[in-house]
Design an enzyme around this catalytic site. Sequence first.
Site, PDB file in Angstrom:
ATOM      1  CE1 TYR A  96       1.221  -0.082   4.446  1.00  0.00           C
ATOM      2  CE2 TYR A  96       0.073   1.766   4.287  1.00  0.00           C
ATOM      3  CZ  TYR A  96       1.005   0.845   4.997  1.00  0.00           C
ATOM      4  OH  TYR A  96       1.465   1.369   6.340  1.00  0.00           O
TER       5      TYR A  96
ATOM      6  CE  LYS B 184       3.021   3.382   3.278  1.00  0.00           C
ATOM      7  NZ  LYS B 184       3.264   3.330   4.585  1.00  0.00           N
TER       8      LYS B 184
ATOM      9  CD  GLU C  58      10.426   1.882  10.348  1.00  0.00           C
ATOM     10  OE1 GLU C  58       9.896   3.033   9.555  1.00  0.00           O
ATOM     11  OE2 GLU C  58       9.948   0.513  10.026  1.00  0.00           O
TER      12      GLU C  58
ATOM     13  CG  LEU D 159       8.416   2.586   4.745  1.00  0.00           C
ATOM     14  CD1 LEU D 159       7.903   1.276   4.045  1.00  0.00           C
ATOM     15  CD2 LEU D 159       7.105   3.165   5.138  1.00  0.00           C
TER      16      LEU D 159
END
Length: 275
Positions: A34, A142, A174, A198
């Site tokens: 996505y 992702k 993250e 990411l």
Amino acid sequence: MEQVKAVFNGSFDSLDNIQVSPLSRAYTFSDSVYEVVPFYNSSPIAYENHIERLQKSASALSMKINLDMISNEIKKLIALCESKAGYVYYQVTRGQDLIRSHMHSNDMEIETFGYVLAHTFETKSLKTMICEDLRWGRCDIKSTSLLGNVLSMNKAREKGCDEVIMHNNNILTEAGASNLFFVKDDDICTPALSNNILPGITRQILIDTLLNIDIKVYEKDFTLDDLKLASSAWLTSSTKGIAPIEKIINLDCNLSLNNDKYLIAKKVFDSNFFN
Ligand code: PDD
């Protein structure tokens, strides 16, 4: 409430009217990728970067996608939105199985789904919690397989937090839905990209914007001890922009919301992101 505008397999409708098969591999296996594409003044922000990342994520899952069609649908959703600022969620799923099976057939038809929401991009300072990174080994893709993020973020929510900061054996990765920056010894630092992070588009925009004014961002492996010494920290994402961290509830550190480097980063970023 205004109906949410959406598109499913090429048909535009309100979100309420969309029906998905329970044998969609999005449902059974999270076999989907996505993007979240922000827009401002009805124009998508860093559009090419989002499309390129969607292509990379799909390729990593060996899914063939029609980028022209997807691009048209994202732009149409932005045009349909009642607000000039917001974001499009767009998901590409491998398709529907005839029966649930880990091994998919080769002739599946890709399923696509998107919707658009108004969003104000208001800056809010965040309360965060450190937690172990529970996720799989390809967080650079992702994908909608976000259970590690979901578990940790909901634990943090129970403690009154807005986000988590994750680490693998003390190495910072993250946040649950954003990338991490912090200021240490007056240097702006962010964890280096790897399979565990990411490659955030907002992260890269900020790094490039700062480089344009000769401020270097240090990208390497940083530890929880580095974060303890931070004078300021913030998170970046397509929906948050830059959001300062006011508190990390389970780390002994002292973060300021008025740090010089943070204020410069925020100013140059906002004038670039929302132009
Ligand atoms: N999340 N890291 C993770 C795990 C994310 O989910 C996101 C974005 C980011 C920031 O990436 P970008 O700057 O490209 O938005 C980093 C989106 C907004 C979401 O899932 O809603």
